[in-house]
Design an enzyme around this catalytic site. Structure first.
Site, PDB file in Angstrom:
ATOM      1  N   ALA A  82     -17.348  -1.694  -1.956  1.00  0.00           N
ATOM      2  CA  ALA A  82     -16.118  -2.028  -0.843  1.00  0.00           C
ATOM      3  C   ALA A  82     -16.748  -3.570  -0.618  1.00  0.00           C
ATOM      4  O   ALA A  82     -16.030  -4.823  -0.589  1.00  0.00           O
ATOM      5  CB  ALA A  82     -16.479  -1.446   0.199  1.00  0.00           C
ATOM      6  N   HIS A  91     -41.897  -6.977  17.135  1.00  0.00           N
ATOM      7  CA  HIS A  91     -43.548  -6.231  17.490  1.00  0.00           C
ATOM      8  C   HIS A  91     -42.875  -5.068  17.528  1.00  0.00           C
ATOM      9  O   HIS A  91     -42.597  -5.458  19.029  1.00  0.00           O
ATOM     10  CB  HIS A  91     -44.161  -6.486  17.480  1.00  0.00           C
ATOM     11  CG  HIS A  91     -45.067  -5.319  17.228  1.00  0.00           C
ATOM     12  ND1 HIS A  91     -45.819  -4.186  15.962  1.00  0.00           N
ATOM     13  CD2 HIS A  91     -45.661  -5.081  17.855  1.00  0.00           C
ATOM     14  CE1 HIS A  91     -46.594  -3.294  16.141  1.00  0.00           C
ATOM     15  NE2 HIS A  91     -46.811  -3.577  17.357  1.00  0.00           N
ATOM     16  N   GLU A 129       1.093  -1.056  -0.119  1.00  0.00           N
ATOM     17  CA  GLU A 129      -0.078   0.250  -0.072  1.00  0.00           C
ATOM     18  C   GLU A 129       0.884   1.253  -0.265  1.00  0.00           C
ATOM     19  O   GLU A 129       1.451   1.449   0.939  1.00  0.00           O
ATOM     20  CB  GLU A 129      -0.418   0.491   1.521  1.00  0.00           C
ATOM     21  CG  GLU A 129      -2.174   1.296   1.343  1.00  0.00           C
ATOM     22  CD  GLU A 129      -2.220   1.794   0.095  1.00  0.00           C
ATOM     23  OE1 GLU A 129      -2.748   2.841  -0.478  1.00  0.00           O
ATOM     24  OE2 GLU A 129      -3.549   0.765  -0.622  1.00  0.00           O
ATOM     25  N   LEU A 148      -3.638   2.297   5.498  1.00  0.00           N
ATOM     26  CA  LEU A 148      -4.793   1.349   4.971  1.00  0.00           C
ATOM     27  C   LEU A 148      -5.755   1.692   4.729  1.00  0.00           C
ATOM     28  O   LEU A 148      -6.790   2.584   5.578  1.00  0.00           O
ATOM     29  CB  LEU A 148      -4.060   0.180   5.724  1.00  0.00           C
ATOM     30  CG  LEU A 148      -2.962  -0.585   5.864  1.00  0.00           C
ATOM     31  CD1 LEU A 148      -3.175  -1.997   6.872  1.00  0.00           C
ATOM     32  CD2 LEU A 148      -2.600  -0.934   4.374  1.00  0.00           C
ATOM     33  N   ILE A 165     -22.666   9.029  -4.747  1.00  0.00           N
ATOM     34  CA  ILE A 165     -21.948   9.882  -4.736  1.00  0.00           C
ATOM     35  C   ILE A 165     -22.288  11.062  -4.666  1.00  0.00           C
ATOM     36  O   ILE A 165     -21.877  12.079  -3.239  1.00  0.00           O
ATOM     37  CB  ILE A 165     -20.359   9.624  -5.414  1.00  0.00           C
ATOM     38  CG1 ILE A 165     -19.731   8.411  -4.793  1.00  0.00           C
ATOM     39  CG2 ILE A 165     -19.524  10.960  -4.181  1.00  0.00           C
ATOM     40  CD1 ILE A 165     -18.248   8.000  -5.364  1.00  0.00           C
ATOM     41  N   ARG A 221     -15.972   6.476 -11.815  1.00  0.00           N
ATOM     42  CA  ARG A 221     -14.753   6.228 -11.816  1.00  0.00           C
ATOM     43  C   ARG A 221     -15.032   4.709 -12.927  1.00  0.00           C
ATOM     44  O   ARG A 221     -15.448   3.789 -13.495  1.00  0.00           O
ATOM     45  CB  ARG A 221     -14.771   5.254 -10.615  1.00  0.00           C
ATOM     46  CG  ARG A 221     -15.662   6.453  -9.031  1.00  0.00           C
ATOM     47  CD  ARG A 221     -15.620   5.637  -7.590  1.00  0.00           C
ATOM     48  NE  ARG A 221     -14.231   5.416  -8.028  1.00  0.00           N
ATOM     49  CZ  ARG A 221     -13.801   6.701  -6.968  1.00  0.00           C
ATOM     50  NH1 ARG A 221     -13.767   7.649  -6.765  1.00  0.00           N
ATOM     51  NH2 ARG A 221     -11.614   6.172  -6.640  1.00  0.00           N
ATOM     52  N   VAL A 225     -23.575  19.746 -19.505  1.00  0.00           N
ATOM     53  CA  VAL A 225     -22.700  20.292 -18.485  1.00  0.00           C
ATOM     54  C   VAL A 225     -21.973  20.835 -20.530  1.00  0.00           C
ATOM     55  O   VAL A 225     -21.618  19.934 -21.193  1.00  0.00           O
ATOM     56  CB  VAL A 225     -21.713  19.853 -18.372  1.00  0.00           C
ATOM     57  CG1 VAL A 225     -20.884  20.968 -18.054  1.00  0.00           C
ATOM     58  CG2 VAL A 225     -22.806  19.580 -16.811  1.00  0.00           C
TER      59      VAL A 225
END
Length: 468
Positions: A323, A447, A36, A41, A188, A275, A241
């Site tokens: 994820a 309930h 990484e 992390l 997002i 993405r 746009v």
């Protein structure tokens, strides 16, 4: 100085897919290294994605609730005020707790964190270059590529993370924007747009497609758009746009809908148009690694690439950029390496939008089922008819369950309402066991609970809901 080591598994990337793959590999007795390059992390999810955004969503919900709804409960609070630095600091503290937790898990499972940028070379050689230039070489028996994804930039509006923001910059705006323009009406954009709207910003969502939340069940999207507009989001669908320019602390966005054109003036712009896979350190052409049409790594159901003993998982392989999907793929890859007959399937992976109300889904949309030509039945039940929702004052939304008309097998479930991110797991479990709407409908639910809405929707498929 160069050292050469030969671990059983080298995972390139320490995001949710990578670190989970590393933990599972270590649990299975494999010597494991996780590479990484970032200082912590957890990848995008923990550092600049899922975790910090949910922290801000939670905090902003509390703020708006205190301003608008506490009095309904007989609680009077004077002079509710926003302390934005404290809110952002809390978000950072939540992130730090999560990243430290992953480091603890690595120590617990004796996983080596190779700090630096990893480069995969032929023969499954992974070279890790540390910040000080030191190179460590690993001759890996197996490699798992978990390099994630990065936000897509607009060519005429590149990120500067000051006024033109990706998800990273949108998490740390130092002031409440006067006008935040969000380009993209996906998950997002709506989540972060909701945060800043609650805190006092004017928020305009610009979406090229005819609806927000493309790919979701049309009935859910219609309800969501109605609620979001009522909350104050200015949603512009079917809007393109056409250009943009930054002038000091202002950004001017040209938009067009049909023949009508307009220029939006904003102090901040969030660009959230998707993405793409990130293959940092992976030269696919030089390695002969097969890629798909969107630059994603091609894998089979066991997460194998076309290269011997090289696996890939998470956003790098495309599909749903989630994820929890990456985590499960990481588990499959580690188990296959260990000789287990693991296989990935995607039918029962849930998806959630953490706006308020929340949105959750698993399986097929009604439109997808209809297009398949399959006969089906639908059950719906509103939160407005649920006792627990009434006590909480959260009666917006409904649960919708779709099942095969002949076999009653579950085909899809779509939820919009309070904490449906938690409610969807029951349906996911039923999916895992090839369950039916009757399986959920005859299960006793406590309930009063919100989960009774799921039970009633399942009974609705059978034509016998109780409370409506």
């Amino acid at each position: 100085m160069t050292d050469t080591l030969s671990p059983d598994v080298v995972v390139i990337g320490g995001g949710p897919g990578g670190y989970v793959a590393a933990i599972r590999a270590a649990q299975l007795g494999l010597s494991t290294v996780c590479v990484e390059k970032d200082a912590t992390l957890g990848g995008t999810c923990v550092n600049v994605g899922c975790i910090p955004s949910k922290a801000l969503l939670q905090s902003s919900e509390h703020y708006e609730f205190a301003k608008l709804h506490l009095a309904e409960h007989g609680v009077r609070v004077a002079d509710v005020a926003l302390d934005l630095p404290a809110m952002l600091a809390r978000k950072d503290a939540v992130v730090a707790t999560n990243t430290r937790g992953i480091e603890f898990l690595f120590r617990k499972h004796k996983i080596t964190w190779a700090k630096g940028t990893g480069t995969l070379e032929r023969g499954n050689v992974v070279k890790v270059t540390a910040a000080d230039g030191t190179v460590t070489t690993y001759q890996a028996k197996n490699v798992i590529i978990a390099t994630g994804s990065v936000p897509v930039q607009l060519p005429f509006l590149p990120f500067d993370e000051q006024r033109v923001l990706s998800n990273v910059g949108a998490l740390k705006i130092p002031e409440v924007p006067k006008h935040l323009v969000v380009i993209g009406g996906g998950v997002i954009g709506l989540e972060l747009g909701s945060v800043w709207r609650r805190l006092g910003a004017k928020v305009t969502i610009v979406e090229l497609l005819p609806t927000i939340l493309a790919g979701n069940d049309a009935e859910i999207v219609k309800e969501a758009e109605k609620v979001f507009r009522k909350q104050g989001l200015d949603i512009r669908t079917s809007t393109k746009v056409t250009g943009a320019r930054r002038d000091g602390d202002r950004v001017f966005i040209g938009i067009a809908k049909g023949d009508a054109t307009e220029t939006l003036e904003a102090d901040y712009v969030l660009v959230s148009v998707g993405r793409r896979p990130s293959l940092t350190g992976i030269d696919a052409k030089a390695l002969g690694l097969a890629l798909g049409p969107r630059g994603e790594i091609v894998v089979d159901a066991q997460m194998r690439t076309n290269l011997p003993n090289v696996y890939a998982i998470g956003d790098a392989v495309g599909g749903q950029l989630l994820a929890h999907k990456a985590e499960e793929e990481g588990v499959v890859a580690a188990e296959v390496i260990a000789g287990k007959p693991a296989k990935m399937h995607y039918r029962s992976i849930p998806a959630v939008v953490y706006t308020w109300p929340e949105i959750a889904a698993v399986g097929l949309t009604e439109q997808q089922v209809k297009e398949s030509g399959r006969e089906y039945r639908v059950g719906r039940f509103p939160f407005s008819a649920n006792g627990r929702a009434r006590t909480a004052g959260e009666t917006t939304g409904f649960v919708k369950i779709i099942a095969d008309a002949q076999t009653d097998t579950l085909l899809g479930a779509h939820l919009i309402g309070p904490t449906v991110s938690e409610l969807v797991s029951e349906v996911v479990l039923a999916f895992e066991f090839d369950g039916s709407s009757e399986d959920i409908g005859i299960t006793v639910h406590a309930h009063p609970t919100l989960s009774e809405v799921t039970k009633e929707a399942a009974l609705g498929v059978l034509g016998r809901p109780i409370h409506i």
